[in-house]
Write an enzyme that holds these catalytic residues in place. Sequence first.
Site, mmCIF file in Angstrom:
data_model
loop_
_atom_site.group_PDB
_atom_site.id
_atom_site.type_symbol
_atom_site.label_atom_id
_atom_site.label_comp_id
_atom_site.label_asym_id
_atom_site.label_seq_id
_atom_site.Cartn_x
_atom_site.Cartn_y
_atom_site.Cartn_z
ATOM 1 N N ALA A 68 0.778 -1.172 -0.096
ATOM 2 C CA ALA A 68 -0.286 0.123 0.399
ATOM 3 C C ALA A 68 0.686 0.965 0.039
ATOM 4 O O ALA A 68 2.514 1.341 1.012
ATOM 5 C CB ALA A 68 -1.125 -0.074 0.961
ATOM 6 N N GLY A 111 0.571 -5.256 0.611
ATOM 7 C CA GLY A 111 -0.521 -5.498 -0.579
ATOM 8 C C GLY A 111 -0.176 -5.944 -1.383
ATOM 9 O O GLY A 111 -0.836 -6.253 -3.184
ATOM 10 N N GLU A 114 -0.427 -9.369 -1.334
ATOM 11 C CA GLU A 114 -1.637 -9.587 -1.166
ATOM 12 C C GLU A 114 -1.881 -9.948 -2.847
ATOM 13 O O GLU A 114 -3.341 -9.846 -3.378
ATOM 14 C CB GLU A 114 -2.084 -8.461 -0.514
ATOM 15 C CG GLU A 114 -2.002 -8.682 1.340
ATOM 16 C CD GLU A 114 -2.651 -7.865 2.019
ATOM 17 O OE1 GLU A 114 -1.869 -6.769 1.571
ATOM 18 O OE2 GLU A 114 -3.283 -8.135 2.230
ATOM 19 N N GLU A 134 3.563 -5.712 7.792
ATOM 20 C CA GLU A 134 2.483 -4.740 8.205
ATOM 21 C C GLU A 134 3.114 -4.606 9.710
ATOM 22 O O GLU A 134 2.653 -3.296 10.219
ATOM 23 C CB GLU A 134 1.528 -4.875 7.802
ATOM 24 C CG GLU A 134 0.483 -4.827 6.240
ATOM 25 C CD GLU A 134 0.937 -5.505 5.372
ATOM 26 O OE1 GLU A 134 1.428 -6.726 6.002
ATOM 27 O OE2 GLU A 134 0.471 -5.595 4.838
HETATM 28 N N1 CAA Z 1 4.512 3.538 0.484
HETATM 29 C C1 CAA Z 1 4.723 4.796 -0.515
HETATM 30 N N2 CAA Z 1 6.244 4.820 -0.918
HETATM 31 C C2 CAA Z 1 7.160 3.909 -0.618
HETATM 32 C C3 CAA Z 1 7.056 2.607 -0.344
HETATM 33 C C4 CAA Z 1 5.720 2.525 -0.406
HETATM 34 N N3 CAA Z 1 4.926 0.909 0.354
HETATM 35 N N4 CAA Z 1 7.471 1.700 -0.266
HETATM 36 C C5 CAA Z 1 8.983 2.149 -1.341
HETATM 37 N N5 CAA Z 1 8.201 3.467 -0.808
HETATM 38 C C6 CAA Z 1 9.265 4.769 -1.707
HETATM 39 C C7 CAA Z 1 9.769 4.949 -0.595
HETATM 40 O O1 CAA Z 1 9.563 6.086 0.393
HETATM 41 C C8 CAA Z 1 11.426 5.976 -1.543
HETATM 42 O O2 CAA Z 1 10.813 7.343 -2.131
HETATM 43 P P1 CAA Z 1 11.761 7.959 -1.893
HETATM 44 O O3 CAA Z 1 12.986 8.417 -3.324
HETATM 45 O O4 CAA Z 1 10.716 9.375 -2.078
HETATM 46 O O5 CAA Z 1 12.942 8.413 -0.827
HETATM 47 C C9 CAA Z 1 11.206 4.691 -2.714
HETATM 48 O O6 CAA Z 1 10.233 4.221 -2.955
HETATM 49 C C10 CAA Z 1 11.728 3.714 -2.816
HETATM 50 O O7 CAA Z 1 12.316 3.089 -2.007
HETATM 51 P P2 CAA Z 1 13.228 2.395 -0.758
HETATM 52 O O8 CAA Z 1 14.564 3.870 -1.015
HETATM 53 O O9 CAA Z 1 12.744 2.113 0.444
HETATM 54 O O10 CAA Z 1 14.373 1.428 -1.598
HETATM 55 P P3 CAA Z 1 15.132 -0.127 -1.225
HETATM 56 O O11 CAA Z 1 15.282 -0.338 -2.336
HETATM 57 O O12 CAA Z 1 16.135 0.433 -0.163
HETATM 58 O O13 CAA Z 1 14.239 -0.642 -0.644
HETATM 59 C C11 CAA Z 1 12.083 -2.206 -0.232
HETATM 60 C C12 CAA Z 1 12.905 -0.927 -1.033
HETATM 61 C C13 CAA Z 1 12.281 -3.221 0.150
HETATM 62 C C14 CAA Z 1 10.396 -2.430 -0.798
HETATM 63 C C15 CAA Z 1 11.650 -0.444 0.671
HETATM 64 O O14 CAA Z 1 11.081 0.553 0.002
HETATM 65 C C16 CAA Z 1 9.792 -1.458 1.790
HETATM 66 O O15 CAA Z 1 10.147 -2.014 2.613
HETATM 67 N N6 CAA Z 1 9.285 -0.903 1.069
HETATM 68 C C17 CAA Z 1 8.170 -0.982 2.163
HETATM 69 C C18 CAA Z 1 7.255 -2.076 2.167
HETATM 70 C C19 CAA Z 1 6.277 -2.204 2.995
HETATM 71 O O16 CAA Z 1 6.538 -2.057 4.499
HETATM 72 N N7 CAA Z 1 5.216 -2.704 2.334
HETATM 73 C C20 CAA Z 1 3.974 -2.362 3.263
HETATM 74 C C21 CAA Z 1 2.718 -1.827 2.991
HETATM 75 S S1 CAA Z 1 1.545 -1.801 4.130
HETATM 76 C C22 CAA Z 1 0.426 -2.317 3.622
HETATM 77 O O17 CAA Z 1 0.728 -3.247 2.339
HETATM 78 C C23 CAA Z 1 -1.244 -2.677 4.311
HETATM 79 C C24 CAA Z 1 -1.970 -4.065 3.567
HETATM 80 O O18 CAA Z 1 -1.810 -4.473 3.427
HETATM 81 C C25 CAA Z 1 -2.564 -3.354 1.681
#
Ligand code: CAA
Length: 260
Positions: A68, A111, A114, A134
């Site tokens: 998400a 997500g 998912e 999450e």
């Molecule tokens: N939402 C919004 N922006 C996101 C994002 C997310 N889920 N994941 C990554 N981004 C953005 C980062 O903020 C970053 O933006 P900026 O360049 O503006 O700072 C850009 O994407 C690159 O991200 P990273 O610097 O973190 O990239 P990385 O290569 O070091 O890591 C990753 C990649 C492992 C995917 C890491 O980005 C990460 O862990 N992301 C979050 C994963 C997460 O927690 N997902 C769960 C979300 S909650 C959910 O999904 C609820 C549901 O059930 C529906």
Amino acid sequence: MTQSYENIVLDKPVAAVQLIRLNRPQAHNALTSALLLELAAALEEIARDDAIAAVVLTGGDKVFAAGADLKEMAALDMVGVLNDERPAIWRRIYQFPKPLIAAVNGFALGGGCELAMHADIIIAGDNAQFGQPEINLGMIPGAGGTQRLIRAVGKSLAMKMVLAGEFINAQEALRAGLVAEVSVPEMTIERAMKLAQSIAQKPALAVKQAKEVLLKAFETDLEAGLQYERKAFTVLAGTEDRNEGINAFLEKRKPKYTGR
Ligand code: CAA
């Protein structure tokens, strides 16, 4: 396709298969409502298009989808979540009646995992990582992750992934039954396309019935599922393609299917 999209890209269909690419590379394909709405709308349009028999859904090389969109999520309080349109959009995606294959390279998180589980079949690159992180954000999966993951991989592994937020790699996902095949990352989309094209050649009404009945195994008890199966099996006995398939086998020739 009559509509144009900003957050997804639809390639030119090949052999009755539509490839859809998630296209928010700047946020690792984080799933905004706008993206999910476009995906639901595209799938609904494809559902009505007789020229397309199956869909392959993919993300980026390193990240399938990062879950998400956390910027959108941060703006929602409890009332916002209660009124969120997303559950209805996810339902529209789930209701896509044709085969949907996810080609997953890299991270499929939250997500993103998912979304992959909304597909009927997952083909994973050997660089794939599946996770429901999450819990690290004080949340739980909100797009079916608690229910679909446990059905896909069983209780113990699902609990580990959701409670500890630990990821599993492609080989673990294969062993657990979350994915059907593991490929070298450069071939993930191609393999998924080939599989989709093979399904696209099959008698369409039988494919549709098979998908519908298989999904009932997630939704009903065994007795109800068996009844659905028998009904669908019976309905297919009235189709031209079923008779053509059996006759072609008995006459030792290739069947000619018409989708009727
Ligand atoms: N939402 C919004 N922006 C996101 C994002 C997310 N889920 N994941 C990554 N981004 C953005 C980062 O903020 C970053 O933006 P900026 O360049 O503006 O700072 C850009 O994407 C690159 O991200 P990273 O610097 O973190 O990239 P990385 O290569 O070091 O890591 C990753 C990649 C492992 C995917 C890491 O980005 C990460 O862990 N992301 C979050 C994963 C997460 O927690 N997902 C769960 C979300 S909650 C959910 O999904 C609820 C549901 O059930 C529906």
